[in-house]
Design an enzyme around this catalytic site. Structure first.
Site, PDB file in Angstrom:
ATOM      1  N   LYS A  23       0.829  -1.211   0.000  1.00 57.96           N
ATOM      2  CA  LYS A  23       0.000   0.000   0.000  1.00 57.96           C
ATOM      3  C   LYS A  23       0.864   1.263   0.000  1.00 57.96           C
ATOM      4  O   LYS A  23       0.652   2.173  -0.793  1.00 57.96           O
ATOM      5  CB  LYS A  23      -0.917   0.040   1.243  1.00 57.96           C
ATOM      6  CG  LYS A  23      -1.819  -1.170   1.391  1.00 57.96           C
ATOM      7  CD  LYS A  23      -2.657  -1.087   2.656  1.00 57.96           C
ATOM      8  CE  LYS A  23      -1.861  -1.045   3.955  1.00 57.96           C
ATOM      9  NZ  LYS A  23      -1.116  -2.288   4.232  1.00 57.96           N
TER      10      LYS A  23
ATOM     11  N   ARG B  35      -8.925   0.872   9.565  1.00 64.35           N
ATOM     12  CA  ARG B  35      -8.454  -0.477   9.871  1.00 64.35           C
ATOM     13  C   ARG B  35      -9.450  -1.256  10.706  1.00 64.35           C
ATOM     14  O   ARG B  35      -9.181  -2.420  11.026  1.00 64.35           O
ATOM     15  CB  ARG B  35      -7.151  -0.374  10.659  1.00 64.35           C
ATOM     16  CG  ARG B  35      -5.886  -0.640   9.867  1.00 64.35           C
ATOM     17  CD  ARG B  35      -4.727  -0.378  10.803  1.00 64.35           C
ATOM     18  NE  ARG B  35      -3.534  -1.090  10.470  1.00 64.35           N
ATOM     19  CZ  ARG B  35      -2.533  -0.586   9.736  1.00 64.35           C
ATOM     20  NH1 ARG B  35      -2.634   0.613   9.220  1.00 64.35           N
ATOM     21  NH2 ARG B  35      -1.456  -1.291   9.529  1.00 64.35           N
TER      22      ARG B  35
ATOM     23  N   ARG C 181      11.817  -5.549   5.038  1.00 63.73           N
ATOM     24  CA  ARG C 181      11.560  -4.126   4.757  1.00 63.73           C
ATOM     25  C   ARG C 181      12.584  -3.232   5.456  1.00 63.73           C
ATOM     26  O   ARG C 181      12.968  -3.479   6.590  1.00 63.73           O
ATOM     27  CB  ARG C 181      10.153  -3.744   5.223  1.00 63.73           C
ATOM     28  CG  ARG C 181       9.866  -2.255   5.077  1.00 63.73           C
ATOM     29  CD  ARG C 181       8.387  -1.950   5.076  1.00 63.73           C
ATOM     30  NE  ARG C 181       7.707  -2.315   6.312  1.00 63.73           N
ATOM     31  CZ  ARG C 181       6.390  -2.204   6.481  1.00 63.73           C
ATOM     32  NH1 ARG C 181       5.614  -1.775   5.498  1.00 63.73           N
ATOM     33  NH2 ARG C 181       5.838  -2.550   7.623  1.00 63.73           N
TER      34      ARG C 181
ATOM     35  N   ARG D  50      12.013  -1.308  11.024  1.00 65.28           N
ATOM     36  CA  ARG D  50      10.989  -0.924  12.002  1.00 65.28           C
ATOM     37  C   ARG D  50      10.935  -1.918  13.163  1.00 65.28           C
ATOM     38  O   ARG D  50      11.098  -3.114  12.953  1.00 65.28           O
ATOM     39  CB  ARG D  50       9.619  -0.873  11.311  1.00 65.28           C
ATOM     40  CG  ARG D  50       9.401   0.417  10.568  1.00 65.28           C
ATOM     41  CD  ARG D  50       8.172   0.400   9.676  1.00 65.28           C
ATOM     42  NE  ARG D  50       6.976  -0.173  10.292  1.00 65.28           N
ATOM     43  CZ  ARG D  50       5.774  -0.160   9.718  1.00 65.28           C
ATOM     44  NH1 ARG D  50       5.603   0.392   8.532  1.00 65.28           N
ATOM     45  NH2 ARG D  50       4.750  -0.708  10.309  1.00 65.28           N
TER      46      ARG D  50
ATOM     47  N   ARG E 299       0.648  -8.928  13.797  1.00 67.34           N
ATOM     48  CA  ARG E 299      -0.036  -7.924  12.970  1.00 67.34           C
ATOM     49  C   ARG E 299      -0.922  -8.583  11.918  1.00 67.34           C
ATOM     50  O   ARG E 299      -1.990  -8.073  11.589  1.00 67.34           O
ATOM     51  CB  ARG E 299       0.997  -7.000  12.309  1.00 67.34           C
ATOM     52  CG  ARG E 299       1.623  -6.033  13.321  1.00 67.34           C
ATOM     53  CD  ARG E 299       2.930  -5.467  12.842  1.00 67.34           C
ATOM     54  NE  ARG E 299       2.799  -4.710  11.609  1.00 67.34           N
ATOM     55  CZ  ARG E 299       3.777  -4.544  10.737  1.00 67.34           C
ATOM     56  NH1 ARG E 299       4.964  -5.095  10.949  1.00 67.34           N
ATOM     57  NH2 ARG E 299       3.581  -3.840   9.666  1.00 67.34           N
TER      58      ARG E 299
END
Ligand code: ADP
Ligand code: ADP
Ligand code: ZN
Length: 216
Positions: free
Chosen positions: A13, A88, A127, A160, A171
């Site tokens: 996204k 969300r 990531r 992160r 998550r």
């Protein structure tokens, strides 16, 4: 152009919203980025969000809705926006409806990015994010030209805190239980457009462009 980019963590996204928002001249409104900025700046909002964020839980709806209410009232959001990472939960989606009604606006489309779970884990754990401009890389599928440095601004890349494997799995569970019900919610309104998010970044972008503007 008023869009929501919907999908599990790691679906791409942010990668797509960042480029398409530039292309379309509208702001990318990413609640995760806003929370990271608040945490880095040490604001009360950042302090409130941190304990949820760090373990991969959702920050309470009322906190997020307050944040979005303010953001959507800013002048640059008057021309349109891409919401990335919001809503969300169903209560967030309902609050967004009320907010947009207050502003005399409505949503054009909800673009859903579908990606297999094993690929999501691979993407999230690999990531890397630029400390200065927020641009996202991947150690294997979207590596920076120079190790550890952002292609765009030269800033330092970091991992992160919530991209470790255990937090990632949490998550993904949170997504399934709290966020996935939004698909049916927006499908019922005739707003949902699905994009296969598995392919290469450029191909997904072309599909997202079509999904955002093409016939439903
Ligand atoms: P990703 O892009 O990997 O899905 P985000 O940057 O969007 O992650 O979000 C990171 C974290 O920020 C979430 O795990 C959650 O703690 C918090 N967060 C972001 N957006 C929301 C939201 N709309 N509602 C509640 N929590 C949120
Ligand atoms: P989200 O905002 O949905 O959580 P991101 O845009 O941050 O997802 O992407 C998650 C990770 O996957 C990043 O490391 C990014 O570079 C990588 N990525 C994004 N799109 C693709 C793609 N189509 N193929 C391979 N890797 C991708
Ligand atoms: Zn950068």
């Amino acid at each position: 152009m008023r869009l929501i980019f919907l999908g599990p963590p790691g679906a791409g996204k942010g990668t797509q919203a960042r480029e398409l928002a530039l292309e379309w001249g509208v702001p990318q409104i990413a609640t995760g980025d806003m929370l990271r900025d608040a945490m880095a700046a040490g604001t009360p909002l950042g302090a409130e969000a941190k304990s949820y964020y760090d373990r991969g839980a959702l920050v309470p709806d009322e906190v997020i809705v307050r944040l979005i209410r303010e953001r959507l009232r800013a002048p640059d959001a008057g021309r349109g926006f891409i919401l990335d990472g919001f809503p969300r939960t169903l209560p967030q989606a309902e609050a967004l409806d009320r907010l947009l009604a207050e502003l005399g606006q409505s949503l054009d489309r909800v673009v859903y990015f579908g990606v297999a779970e094993s690929e999501l884990v691979r993407r999230l754990t690999g990531r890397r994010v630029c400390r200065s401009c927020g641009r996202t890389f991947h150690v294997v599928s979207a590596p920076p030209a120079r190790d550890g440095a952002c292609d765009r601004c030269g800033g330092a890349l970091y991992q992160r805190v919530d991209d470790g494997e255990d937090t990632v799995r949490n998550r993904l569970r949170v997504y399934e239980s709290q966020t996935a019900p939004l698909l049916a919610f927006y499908e019922g309104r005739g707003l949902l457009a699905r994009v296969a998010g598995d392919g290469p970044i450029d191909g997904v972008r072309a599909d997202a462009r079509k999904a955002a503007g093409g016939p439903r």
